[in-house]
Design an enzyme around this catalytic site. Structure first.
Site, short mmCIF file in Angstrom:
data_model
loop_
_atom_site.label_atom_id
_atom_site.label_comp_id
_atom_site.label_asym_id
_atom_site.label_seq_id
_atom_site.Cartn_x
_atom_site.Cartn_y
_atom_site.Cartn_z
N GLY A 30 -10.17 -11.41 4.82
CA GLY A 30 -9.35 -12.46 5.43
C GLY A 30 -8.38 -11.92 6.46
CB ALA A 31 -6.04 -9.05 6.46
N GLY B 86 -12.50 -2.99 7.98
CA GLY B 86 -12.41 -4.08 7.02
C GLY B 86 -12.81 -5.41 7.64
CE LYS C 132 -3.01 -15.25 3.27
NZ LYS C 132 -2.96 -14.09 4.18
N GLY D 117 2.74 -1.46 8.11
CA GLY D 117 2.35 -2.85 7.86
C GLY D 117 3.48 -3.77 7.43
CG ASN E 215 0.14 -17.36 7.05
OD1 ASN E 215 0.22 -18.34 7.80
ND2 ASN E 215 0.71 -16.21 7.35
CG ASP F 54 -1.60 -13.52 7.78
OD1 ASP F 54 -0.41 -13.32 7.48
OD2 ASP F 54 -2.48 -13.83 6.95
P1 NAP Z 1 -9.80 -9.24 1.27
O1 NAP Z 1 -10.22 -10.47 1.98
O2 NAP Z 1 -10.02 -9.12 -0.20
O3 NAP Z 1 -10.57 -7.99 2.00
C1 NAP Z 1 -10.48 -6.70 1.45
C2 NAP Z 1 -11.10 -5.70 2.42
O4 NAP Z 1 -10.95 -4.38 1.86
C3 NAP Z 1 -12.60 -5.90 2.67
O5 NAP Z 1 -12.93 -5.50 3.97
C4 NAP Z 1 -13.19 -4.95 1.62
O6 NAP Z 1 -14.50 -4.54 1.93
C5 NAP Z 1 -12.25 -3.78 1.75
N1 NAP Z 1 -12.31 -2.93 0.56
C6 NAP Z 1 -11.81 -3.18 -0.66
N2 NAP Z 1 -12.08 -2.15 -1.49
C7 NAP Z 1 -12.78 -1.23 -0.77
C8 NAP Z 1 -13.36 0.02 -1.06
N3 NAP Z 1 -13.26 0.59 -2.30
N4 NAP Z 1 -14.01 0.70 -0.09
C9 NAP Z 1 -14.10 0.17 1.16
N5 NAP Z 1 -13.58 -1.04 1.50
C10 NAP Z 1 -12.93 -1.73 0.55
O7 NAP Z 1 -8.26 -8.93 1.48
P2 NAP Z 1 -7.36 -9.28 2.78
O8 NAP Z 1 -6.65 -10.55 2.56
O9 NAP Z 1 -8.22 -9.13 3.99
O10 NAP Z 1 -6.26 -8.10 2.71
C11 NAP Z 1 -6.63 -6.77 3.00
C12 NAP Z 1 -5.40 -5.86 2.94
O11 NAP Z 1 -4.46 -6.24 3.96
C13 NAP Z 1 -4.64 -5.94 1.61
O12 NAP Z 1 -4.22 -4.65 1.28
C14 NAP Z 1 -3.45 -6.84 1.93
O13 NAP Z 1 -2.33 -6.56 1.11
C15 NAP Z 1 -3.18 -6.42 3.38
N6 NAP Z 1 -2.47 -7.46 4.14
C16 NAP Z 1 -1.27 -7.12 4.69
C17 NAP Z 1 -0.59 -8.05 5.45
C18 NAP Z 1 0.74 -7.67 6.06
O14 NAP Z 1 1.51 -8.57 6.40
N7 NAP Z 1 1.00 -6.39 6.26
C19 NAP Z 1 -1.11 -9.35 5.67
C20 NAP Z 1 -2.36 -9.65 5.10
C21 NAP Z 1 -3.03 -8.69 4.33
P3 NAP Z 1 -15.76 -5.33 1.31
O15 NAP Z 1 -15.99 -6.52 2.21
O16 NAP Z 1 -16.86 -4.33 1.35
O17 NAP Z 1 -15.39 -5.73 -0.10
#
Ligand code: NAP
Length: 276
Positions: free
Chosen positions: A135-136, A132, A69, A244, A90, A106
């Site tokens: 990126g999201a 969190g 992204k 979601g 995206n 998004d």
């Molecule tokens: P990302 O950039 O990899 O961020 C992941 C987030 O999860 C970070 O805040 C990370 O914290 C946290 N995390 C991961 N493992 C953890 C743990 N064991 N304990 C505590 N925190 C933890 O991913 P993203 O793109 O933001 O996506 C995040 C989620 O949103 C995913 O599940 C994705 O599928 C979902 N999403 C859904 C949609 C939708 O349309 N519904 C759209 C976008 C994303 P740290 O910074 O400490 O690693």
């Protein structure tokens, strides 16, 4: 009318889990449109070459997902304000003049999903807690501020990542330590989980949820499972909840409309198609 069948798709790595192909194909079929939507697993080193080549093969645009992204935003020739603010793309539109136009839908999808699932929700009524800082979370925070949220309480396992986000968005965003996350829920009009916690195959959400108030709206970006432990606990506390999957559906609408010229419906048939 051109003989070329308009093509779109989604680029990520891995990509086999994506629900976007069945959703866009459902809309193409329902609307009786020519076209197709193809998942493509592309490495970081090949991304730019692929993006510059696809328009020559009849592609009108693509969705971009993890991990490309941010890179896609760098490659694009034109970028919308909201994509610049979020720092990631995206959705790409391949223009007839050869330029690549980047957008990020998004945050739009996040807000439209809340409006559809909780029509009485008023963004300005109180603080929003965002769990969190990936990126999201960036897209969620940008869209909440744009919608009028007065304050955002941001908490993340890695505090420095939350502090960076708060710096980027200014005074309305304050960082709360991850171990304190349970304590801010009772002050929140909205709680949004943007971490991957609670997703099938990922660790469980361990934040204490007993502070949730019944007038708090709770949403989870995780949609596998549809009813996460967070949403189940919120429901048990009497909160309105929004899953979601709707965000995934709503973020896809502007892209589909630009590529194929028709606005698709987010309805139960589209939800079922995405879940197939
Ligand atoms: P990302 O950039 O990899 O961020 C992941 C987030 O999860 C970070 O805040 C990370 O914290 C946290 N995390 C991961 N493992 C953890 C743990 N064991 N304990 C505590 N925190 C933890 O991913 P993203 O793109 O933001 O996506 C995040 C989620 O949103 C995913 O599940 C994705 O599928 C979902 N999403 C859904 C949609 C939708 O349309 N519904 C759209 C976008 C994303 P740290 O910074 O400490 O690693």
């Amino acid at each position: 009318m051109s003989d070329k069948i308009p093509l779109a798709g989604v680029i990520g790595s891995p990509i086999s889990h994506s629900k976007s192909p069945q959703l866009h194909r459902h809309w193409l079929k329902t609307l009786g449109l020519r076209g197709d939507y193809i998942p493509m697993d592309v490495s970081a080193q090949d991304l730019e070459t692929v993006l510059r080549t696809l328009p020559k093969a009849g592609f009108v645009g693509v969705n971009i997902t993890i991990p490309h992204k941010e890179a896609a935003l760098e490659i694009a020739d034109l970028v919308t304000d909201r994509a610049t603010l979020i720092g990631a793309a995206n959705t790409l539109i391949f223009r007839k003049d050869g330029q690549i136009h980047a957008d990020n839908t998004d945050g739009y999808g996040f807000i439209e999903n809340l409006k559809a699932g909780a029509p009485n929700w008023q963004p300005h009524v109180g603080p929003a807690t965002v769990l969190g800082a990936g990126g999201a979370a960036r897209a969620v925070i940008a869209s909440l501020l744009d919608a009028g949220a007065p304050e955002i309480l941001l908490t993340n396992r890695t505090r420095v990542r939350a502090e960076k986000l708060a710096d980027d968005f200014g005074k309305k965003v304050s960082v709360v330590d991850w171990v304190q996350a349970g304590n801010i829920l009772e002050d929140s009009a909205l709680v949004a989980n943007t971490t991957s916690l609670g997703m099938i195959g990922k660790p469980a959400m361990r934040i204490p949820l007993d502070g949730l108030r019944r007038d708090t709206l709770v949403t989870d970006l995780v949609y596998t499972p549809l009813k996460t432990d967070l949403l189940a606990a919120a429901e048990a506390a009497g909160c309105v909840t929004v899953d979601g999957l709707g965000m995934l559906l709503h973020q896809a609408v502007p892209a589909f409309e630009r590529w194929f010229g028709h606005r698709p419906a987010v309805d139960s048939a589209a939800r079922a198609a995405a879940l197939r």
